[in-house]
Design an enzyme around this catalytic site. Structure first.
Site, PDB file in Angstrom:
ATOM      1  N   HIS A 117       0.813  -1.219   0.000  1.00  0.00           N
ATOM      2  CA  HIS A 117       0.000   0.000   0.000  1.00  0.00           C
ATOM      3  C   HIS A 117       0.848   1.271   0.000  1.00  0.00           C
ATOM      4  O   HIS A 117       0.376   2.330   0.376  1.00  0.00           O
ATOM      5  CB  HIS A 117      -0.920   0.015   1.222  1.00  0.00           C
ATOM      6  CG  HIS A 117      -1.852  -1.145   1.310  1.00  0.00           C
ATOM      7  ND1 HIS A 117      -2.811  -1.381   0.356  1.00  0.00           N
ATOM      8  CD2 HIS A 117      -1.969  -2.143   2.220  1.00  0.00           C
ATOM      9  CE1 HIS A 117      -3.501  -2.477   0.698  1.00  0.00           C
ATOM     10  NE2 HIS A 117      -2.994  -2.967   1.814  1.00  0.00           N
ATOM     11  N   HIS A 132      -7.653  -4.334  -1.249  1.00  0.00           N
ATOM     12  CA  HIS A 132      -6.989  -5.594  -1.607  1.00  0.00           C
ATOM     13  C   HIS A 132      -7.753  -6.290  -2.716  1.00  0.00           C
ATOM     14  O   HIS A 132      -7.608  -7.482  -2.939  1.00  0.00           O
ATOM     15  CB  HIS A 132      -6.907  -6.520  -0.387  1.00  0.00           C
ATOM     16  CG  HIS A 132      -6.424  -5.837   0.844  1.00  0.00           C
ATOM     17  ND1 HIS A 132      -7.281  -5.232   1.725  1.00  0.00           N
ATOM     18  CD2 HIS A 132      -5.178  -5.632   1.306  1.00  0.00           C
ATOM     19  CE1 HIS A 132      -6.564  -4.685   2.707  1.00  0.00           C
ATOM     20  NE2 HIS A 132      -5.295  -4.911   2.474  1.00  0.00           N
TER      21      HIS A 132
END
Lengths: 332, 332
Positions: A57, A219
């Site tokens: 991320h 995700h």
């Protein structure tokens, strides 16, 4: 797989090595290779701020370690929670005796591991409290906010909590500020392509050409609808239609807008999207106090975008405006 | 085409609108919609710094407008030079009477349009000098450096020239510093995917799955070889093998390292690459004084990476170290 890696099983170790080499002016390694700390942590007399989460991320989570922001971060495998031990070591690294606020996102693995870390920290006599970010509107109905995922709104939670701590807030005050920050924050994501975890070697979900997934998670968690790709302006309308009624935001509000790419989106397009967001907000009498547009919270090589809005009040405004200096966010 | 746009013909206008809305604390629009200026420009008593180039390279070029950096930038269509008029208006916006340094990259369109703009500026009595970046090693032999393209090394040229101007340098001194900066800088790119110009709708070149193009340019200009994708470590070796002998860099040197993604590369992978670069330099006795790792100069949605090295001396080091505050680069 068109990627710049060595052994796919060691991408996290190797990125951490590079990250520490590149940013030694801000972060330092700790004895736990999966925990990085602010080079001035623990900051004497200050409540410690800890976060953590799965990798992939960037610049979250390690990129938000820095001045007036996060003191230590626990690092997990790609899209997987850090271990309880790593959260515990991050708490230790951040604690200067004033207690530690663990500000993280609402995922089962993180919840479990933070809870275990808190038990170990309690045995050491460290006061630890948590705020769990749940800003991702499409992930559950508003009546079940406690089930929602935490996404890019976490950055604004760290910003508010980190500032409160830097300004001398007690642990209870830091927790209250971070909780108010996330309570006042809503996000939504739009995915235009899947992403590929290096060790898997192929996308773990699919988005057909010409389609977009509205409400996608960080995700690749399924969104609320798959539809034809809309114009940037229409995407902006859909995003605001999802977020605004949920808090709700209303005319006269002062807001922070955070637009983040998901990894592979050309930054130019983030501005095209933001242009319409600002217009629509202005039309509704909602004032943008501050905006962040860039790759602030990504999902590997996913093409897509997230919109986050935070409603400000007289307590949150100066916390958001306080200077910060981290890899992912620098503000004077 | 999986992209976040409206009419593909208006992507530049619309991104500029969004950019100005988002960054009004740093940049302001001018009467020419294709010229943005630093909000404090022209800075009284300071040599003006101008750049410009085609769009699609975010944060270049407008993202480097800011304190101690660029005063005004001319904006072209995607991958196309700004007009002569836009360069001229950028010069006007940056000029406070001390002259203007136009620091840009070596492309035929930019060369032509800057030359025309300089004639118009001369008619206005504005002293203008230029430095043309040519840091892209694979684009021509070292014996023909004047033919080489300018790529990410331009950022270090702006940094040095901008700092010299901020510290009170005369136009000749600013030009000398910027020229030394680019003379001491070498870059190389590796492409793993093509990129798609929105108005074209499909990639304008191809890179087969499993292949990489070594020496690729910022617009997909052909590299020097197409080969199987190597490991990140091997890519780092190849990149240094290309750059180091060219200046040459040698043991005992102090360098700046700039690693940039080309748009779609997960930032994690930039660190994996940087990790090896730093190791290899260290093995050769070359010291990294400062590193920049991130998406600093991109090519729309291209997957790939660029490496830039600058050799420092006692004049360049404090120029590189001076604080800056722009959208693309903030340094305290």
């Amino acid at each position: 797989m068109q990627r710049i890696i060595n052994n796919p099983d060691f991408v996290v170790e190797e990125y951490l090595e590079g990250f520490v080499k590149a940013h030694g002016d801000i972060v330092v390694p700790t004895s736990n290779p999966r925990v990085l700390a602010y080079r001035e942590a623990p900051v004497k007399g200050k409540v410690g701020i800890v976060t953590g989460g799965g990798s992939g991320h960037k610049p979250a989570f390690t990129g938000y370690i820095g001045k007036n922001l996060v003191d230590a971060a626990a690092v997990g495998e790609i899209f997987s929670s850090p271990t309880a031990k790593s959260f515990y070591h991050a708490i230790k690294a951040a604690d200067s005796g004033q207690g530690v606020a663990v500000l993280y996102g609402n995922y089962a693995g993180d919840n479990m591991n933070v809870a275990m870390a808190m038990e170990d920290a309690a045995d050491d006599g460290i006061a630890v409290r948590t705020v769990v970010a749940n800003d991702d509107v499409p992930s559950a109905p508003v009546s079940q906010r406690e089930k929602r995922r935490g996404v890019a709104g976490e950055i604004l939670m760290w910003k508010a909590g980190g500032a409160k701590a830097a300004l001398g807030g007690t642990l209870d005050e830091v927790i209250a500020a971070a909780q108010k920050a996330i309570d006042n924050t809503r996000s939504v994501g739009i995915g235009l392509s899947p992403c590929t975890i290096p060790a898997v070697g192929k996308p773990n979900f699919s988005i057909e050409p010409g389609k977009m997934e509205f409400g996608i998670g960080h995700h690749g968690e399924p969104g609320i609808s798959v539809q034809d790709i809309a114009s940037a302006d229409r995407m902006a309308e859909m995003a605001l239609d999802t977020i605004l009624p949920d808090l709700p935001f209303a005319g006269g509000d002062d807001v922070v807008v955070l637009v983040s790419g998901l990894g592979a989106t050309p930054v130019m397009e983030l501005y095209i999207f933001y242009r319409k967001i600002e217009q629509l907000l202005s039309d509704k009498g909602i004032r943008v106090h501050r905006s962040y547009v860039g790759n602030y919270f990504t999902s590997l090589d996913m093409m897509g975008i997230t919109l986050t809005l935070m409603k400000l009040d007289d307590e949150l405004r100066p916390l958001i405006d306080l200077e910060v200096y981290s890899v992912g966010l620098k503000q004077r």
